[in-house]
Design an enzyme around this catalytic site. Structure first.
Site, PDB file in Angstrom:
ATOM      1  CE1 TYR A 146      31.745  49.523  28.516  1.00 43.92           C
ATOM      2  CE2 TYR A 146      30.178  49.547  26.691  1.00 43.92           C
ATOM      3  CZ  TYR A 146      31.191  48.919  27.394  1.00 43.92           C
ATOM      4  OH  TYR A 146      31.658  47.690  26.974  1.00 43.92           O
TER       5      TYR A 146
HETATM    6  N1  LIG Z   1      30.994  41.334  27.944  1.00 45.66           N
HETATM    7  C1  LIG Z   1      30.607  41.971  26.858  1.00 45.66           C
HETATM    8  O1  LIG Z   1      29.498  41.738  26.338  1.00 45.66           O
HETATM    9  C2  LIG Z   1      31.498  42.989  26.224  1.00 45.66           C
HETATM   10  C3  LIG Z   1      31.168  43.490  24.959  1.00 45.66           C
HETATM   11  C4  LIG Z   1      31.980  44.442  24.383  1.00 45.66           C
HETATM   12  C5  LIG Z   1      33.114  44.896  25.024  1.00 45.66           C
HETATM   13  N2  LIG Z   1      33.419  44.381  26.260  1.00 45.66           N
HETATM   14  C6  LIG Z   1      34.619  44.901  26.926  1.00 45.66           C
HETATM   15  O2  LIG Z   1      35.433  43.829  27.314  1.00 45.66           O
HETATM   16  C7  LIG Z   1      36.262  44.244  28.399  1.00 45.66           C
HETATM   17  C8  LIG Z   1      36.343  43.117  29.429  1.00 45.66           C
HETATM   18  O3  LIG Z   1      35.074  42.931  30.001  1.00 45.66           O
HETATM   19  P1  LIG Z   1      34.455  41.495  30.319  1.00 45.66           P
HETATM   20  O4  LIG Z   1      33.198  41.403  29.571  1.00 45.66           O
HETATM   21  O5  LIG Z   1      35.480  40.439  30.179  1.00 45.66           O
HETATM   22  O6  LIG Z   1      34.022  41.732  31.841  1.00 45.66           O
HETATM   23  P2  LIG Z   1      34.490  41.143  33.239  1.00 45.66           P
HETATM   24  O7  LIG Z   1      34.515  39.661  33.200  1.00 45.66           O
HETATM   25  O8  LIG Z   1      33.620  41.810  34.243  1.00 45.66           O
HETATM   26  O9  LIG Z   1      35.993  41.676  33.369  1.00 45.66           O
HETATM   27  C9  LIG Z   1      36.275  43.028  33.590  1.00 45.66           C
HETATM   28  C10 LIG Z   1      37.738  43.132  33.968  1.00 45.66           C
HETATM   29  O10 LIG Z   1      38.082  44.531  34.086  1.00 45.66           O
HETATM   30  C11 LIG Z   1      38.766  44.708  35.290  1.00 45.66           C
HETATM   31  N3  LIG Z   1      38.558  46.051  35.842  1.00 45.66           N
HETATM   32  C12 LIG Z   1      37.410  46.751  35.908  1.00 45.66           C
HETATM   33  N4  LIG Z   1      37.622  47.919  36.543  1.00 45.66           N
HETATM   34  C13 LIG Z   1      38.935  47.943  36.876  1.00 45.66           C
HETATM   35  C14 LIG Z   1      39.765  48.863  37.545  1.00 45.66           C
HETATM   36  N5  LIG Z   1      39.297  50.017  38.044  1.00 45.66           N
HETATM   37  N6  LIG Z   1      41.071  48.564  37.720  1.00 45.66           N
HETATM   38  C15 LIG Z   1      41.562  47.397  37.250  1.00 45.66           C
HETATM   39  N7  LIG Z   1      40.838  46.478  36.610  1.00 45.66           N
HETATM   40  C16 LIG Z   1      39.532  46.748  36.423  1.00 45.66           C
HETATM   41  C17 LIG Z   1      38.212  43.655  36.242  1.00 45.66           C
HETATM   42  O11 LIG Z   1      39.167  43.414  37.242  1.00 45.66           O
HETATM   43  P3  LIG Z   1      38.771  43.050  38.776  1.00 45.66           P
HETATM   44  O12 LIG Z   1      37.582  42.135  38.707  1.00 45.66           O
HETATM   45  O13 LIG Z   1      40.013  42.385  39.286  1.00 45.66           O
HETATM   46  O14 LIG Z   1      38.464  44.349  39.420  1.00 45.66           O
HETATM   47  C18 LIG Z   1      38.040  42.470  35.298  1.00 45.66           C
HETATM   48  O15 LIG Z   1      39.229  41.744  35.199  1.00 45.66           O
HETATM   49  C19 LIG Z   1      35.677  45.564  28.898  1.00 45.66           C
HETATM   50  O16 LIG Z   1      36.474  46.644  28.464  1.00 45.66           O
HETATM   51  C20 LIG Z   1      34.314  45.624  28.227  1.00 45.66           C
HETATM   52  O17 LIG Z   1      33.897  46.950  28.004  1.00 45.66           O
HETATM   53  C21 LIG Z   1      32.648  43.439  26.871  1.00 45.66           C
END
Ligand SMILES: NC(=O)c1ccc[n+]([C@@H]2O[C@H](COP(=O)([O-])OP(=O)(O)OC[C@H]3O[C@@H](n4cnc5c(N)ncnc54)[C@H](OP(=O)(O)O)[C@@H]3O)[C@@H](O)[C@H]2O)c1
Length: 240
Positions: A146
């Site tokens: 990651y």
């Molecule tokens: N949450 C945190 O604390 C945090 C902190 C720093 C960075 N981020 C980054 O923010 C971004 C969004 O994450 P989030 O926290 O909003 O999490 P989330 O609510 O779990 O959303 C993740 C999204 O990514 C999509 N996704 C994952 N694998 C995929 C694939 N193989 N093909 C297409 N879509 C895919 C999911 O789509 P489906 O559900 O439709 O599969 C979902 O829409 C990520 O890149 C994460 O690394 C998050």
């Protein structure tokens, strides 16, 4: 009004961003895998959001999406490369080939999306890549694939910014903890996540809408002089 592509729009940060762009009157091409959430998003987008089921771990699906949308959406004003996965936490010396999917979704998919989208960019198009504090200023022992994919995304961002001399802008955000399914699952459930966040500088994680505000700003012309940057959006989390 503009046309934006948002990946990972079916949940969390991507969903909040797609909805904010729609409220601002823009057209949003929303990518994700979960078709039920995708349909719900279209409904909530009041005619501004079109959902496309695309699995970013499959390069052919990304290609097909660009092929199928080239006539209806010939111009793109920006992209939020947001979708991400952290894989399975494991010690670095035990990382296996299976973890390659993390790199595919977090790095190769955004790279392929930019390559395929570039000929559709309008002048001044803005691309925002969602990295993380992990891979930039934090390096938890169990998250090597990651973290390294997120570091690589920062390099991609700066390299593209250098390549296009401001004709298109490329920036990255590095969020701290955000209240989403991804972080709940990383901490072993929402309760454990909320408990851990008591140690956050401000006592709680961000809501996805707080990150969406920043992304929408960077996508907009209001951020016209911000290019090639990495913006930490963490409410002071990394100070302590
Ligand atoms: N949450 C945190 O604390 C945090 C902190 C720093 C960075 N981020 C980054 O923010 C971004 C969004 O994450 P989030 O926290 O909003 O999490 P989330 O609510 O779990 O959303 C993740 C999204 O990514 C999509 N996704 C994952 N694998 C995929 C694939 N193989 N093909 C297409 N879509 C895919 C999911 O789509 P489906 O559900 O439709 O599969 C979902 O829409 C990520 O890149 C994460 O690394 C998050």
């Amino acid at each position: 009004m503009k046309t934006y592509l948002v990946t990972g729009a079916t949940s969390g940060i991507g969903e909040a961003t797609a909805l904010q762009l729609a409220r601002e009157g823009h057209t949003v091409l929303a990518l994700g895998r979960n078709e039920t959430s995708g349909k719900e998003l279209e409904t909530n987008g009041n005619g501004h959001i079109t959902f496309f089921p695309v699995d970013l771990s499959v390069p052919e699906e990304i290609e097909r999406f660009f092929e199928e949308t080239k006539e209806q959406f010939p111009t793109l004003d920006g992209i939020f490369n947001n979708a991400g996965t952290f894989g399975k936490p494991v010690a670095p010396e035990r990382v296996t080939d299976q973890q390659k999917e993390v790199f595919q979704v977090n790095y190769h998919a955004p790279e392929q999306i930019i390559q395929l989208a570039v000929k559709r960019f309008s002048k001044g198009a803005s691309i925002v890549n969602n990295s993380a504090i992990v891979g930039h200023v934090k390096f938890p022992a169990m998250l090597l694939p990651y973290a390294s994919s997120k570091s690589a995304l920062l390099t991609l961002t700066k390299t593209y910014a250098a390549r296009f001399h401001g004709k298109y802008r490329f920036n990255a955000i590095c969020p701290g903890p955000v209240d989403t399914k991804l972080s709940h699952s990383l901490y072993g459930g929402k309760d454990k996540f909320d408990l851990a966040m008591k140690h956050h500088l401000r006592g709680q994680a961000a809501q996805p809408s707080e990150i969406a505000e920043v992304v929408c700003f960077l996508l907009s012309e209001k951020a016209s002089y911000i290019n090639g940057q990495t913006l930490i959006v963490d409410g002071g989390y990394t100070l302590t």
